[in-house]
Design a protein around this motif. Structure first.
Motif, short mmCIF file in Angstrom:
data_model
loop_
_atom_site.label_atom_id
_atom_site.label_comp_id
_atom_site.label_asym_id
_atom_site.label_seq_id
_atom_site.Cartn_x
_atom_site.Cartn_y
_atom_site.Cartn_z
N GLU A 203 -3.94 2.74 4.55
CA GLU A 203 -3.30 1.99 5.64
C GLU A 203 -1.84 2.41 5.78
N TYR A 204 -1.20 2.64 4.65
CA TYR A 204 0.20 3.09 4.67
C TYR A 204 0.29 4.48 5.31
N HIS A 205 -0.57 5.41 4.88
CA HIS A 205 -0.48 6.77 5.42
C HIS A 205 -0.85 6.83 6.89
N PRO B 239 0.81 -1.22 0.00
CA PRO B 239 0.00 0.00 0.00
C PRO B 239 0.84 1.27 0.00
N ASN B 240 2.17 1.09 0.13
CA ASN B 240 3.11 2.21 0.11
C ASN B 240 3.37 2.75 -1.29
N ILE B 241 3.08 1.95 -2.31
CA ILE B 241 3.47 2.34 -3.67
C ILE B 241 2.52 3.40 -4.22
N ALA C 135 13.47 6.50 9.89
CA ALA C 135 12.52 5.84 10.80
C ALA C 135 11.21 5.43 10.13
N ARG C 136 10.90 5.98 8.96
CA ARG C 136 9.63 5.62 8.28
C ARG C 136 9.69 4.20 7.70
N CYS C 137 10.84 3.80 7.23
CA CYS C 137 10.92 2.55 6.46
C CYS C 137 10.64 1.28 7.28
N PRO C 138 11.16 1.14 8.51
CA PRO C 138 10.80 -0.06 9.28
C PRO C 138 9.30 -0.16 9.54
N ILE C 139 8.63 0.99 9.66
CA ILE C 139 7.17 0.97 9.85
C ILE C 139 6.50 0.42 8.58
N CYS C 140 7.03 0.84 7.44
CA CYS C 140 6.53 0.38 6.14
C CYS C 140 6.77 -1.12 5.96
N TYR C 141 7.96 -1.59 6.32
CA TYR C 141 8.23 -3.04 6.21
C TYR C 141 7.27 -3.82 7.12
N TYR D 288 12.50 4.00 -8.17
CA TYR D 288 12.36 4.53 -6.81
C TYR D 288 11.67 3.47 -5.96
N CYS D 289 11.82 3.63 -4.62
CA CYS D 289 11.39 2.56 -3.73
C CYS D 289 9.88 2.31 -3.84
N GLY D 290 9.07 3.37 -3.64
CA GLY D 290 7.63 3.12 -3.73
C GLY D 290 6.77 4.29 -3.32
N CYS D 291 7.01 4.85 -2.12
CA CYS D 291 6.15 5.93 -1.65
C CYS D 291 6.49 7.24 -2.38
N ALA D 292 5.59 8.21 -2.27
CA ALA D 292 5.80 9.50 -2.94
C ALA D 292 7.05 10.18 -2.41
S1 SF4 Z 1 11.15 4.70 1.13
FE1 SF4 Z 1 10.37 2.64 0.58
S2 SF4 Z 1 10.49 1.40 2.45
FE2 SF4 Z 1 10.67 3.57 3.02
S3 SF4 Z 1 8.58 4.20 3.52
FE3 SF4 Z 1 8.89 4.71 1.38
S4 SF4 Z 1 8.18 2.92 0.23
FE4 SF4 Z 1 8.42 2.29 2.36
#
Ligand code: SF4
Length: 197
Positions: free
Chosen positions: A85-87, A50-52, A101-107, A184-188
């Motif tokens: 859910e991601y936001h 849901p992060n993408i 610190a955002r990325c471990p929450i996303c994983y 790019y990874c996924g989120c905006a």
């Molecule tokens: S940079 Fe990648 S892993 Fe980190 S929050 Fe964004 S989508 Fe998720």
């Protein structure tokens, strides 16, 4: 911990294939993981990301994932695009840099849904392709997996899939199957950072 040595001990103890619900971030990353695991597991892939963002990028990656799975004859568990859910999960961490610190929450968000569905549907294991990426810290991802193993009482397949040429192989297989590889990874936020680089 040497995660791949642990993984080898686990799979070599099997007397028959086990089922696994494998969270996948994208087709390219899943390609070499599936190749590595298919001898030991009856694999079902879940594309819960849901992060993408934006939606069209999410759908593009999802279409590529499904196309690859059809080519490889691997099962697929569908799930809606749940961007809210991601936001909700990363609220307050929007300004963090990539790998902050955002990325471990996303994983954790993506892996927790996988663990809970794996438990609910009776899989033997759950896992994730996330460690294929050289940009993703395997220690953090495996620690999250082991915490979820405790919480949901379902075994997590520890691994560091980038190692032993796993990342290199994902690039070879992406070429072989002509897979779209995002930049790019996924989120905006990660898209913006990438465009700024
Ligand atoms: S940079 Fe990648 S892993 Fe980190 S929050 Fe964004 S989508 Fe998720």
């Amino acid at each position: 911990m040497n995660y791949n040595e642990e993984m080898k001990k686990i799979v070599n103890s099997f007397d028959s294939k086990k089922t696994i619900l494998l969270h996948s971030c994208c087709g390219p990353c899943s390609s070499s993981v599936i190749e590595r695991l298919k001898e030991y597991f009856d694999i079902t892939v879940i594309y819960y990301n849901p992060n993408i963002e934006p939606l069209e990028e999410y759908l593009k990656r999802k279409d590529e994932q499904i196309r690859l799975l059809k080519e490889l004859n691997i099962k697929y568990l569908d799930i809606d695009y749940l961007n809210e859910e991601y936001h909700d999960a990363i609220k307050g961490y929007e300004k963090e840099p990539e790998n902050g610190a955002r990325c471990p929450i996303c994983y954790n968000l993506r892996m927790e849904r996988t663990a809970s569905l794996a438990k609910e549907k009776g899989y033997d294991y759950f896992g994730t392709t996330l460690t294929v990426s050289p940009h993703k810290p395997s220690k953090i991802i495996n620690e999250i997996g082991l915490n979820l193993q405790e919480k949901y009482q379902i075994p997590f397949l520890v691994a560091d899939f980038k190692k032993e040429d796993g990342y290199k192989r994902s690039i070879e297989l992406s070429k072989k199957y002509n897979l779209y590889r995002q930049d790019y990874c996924g989120c905006a936020y990660s898209r913006r950072n990438n465009n700024e680089e």
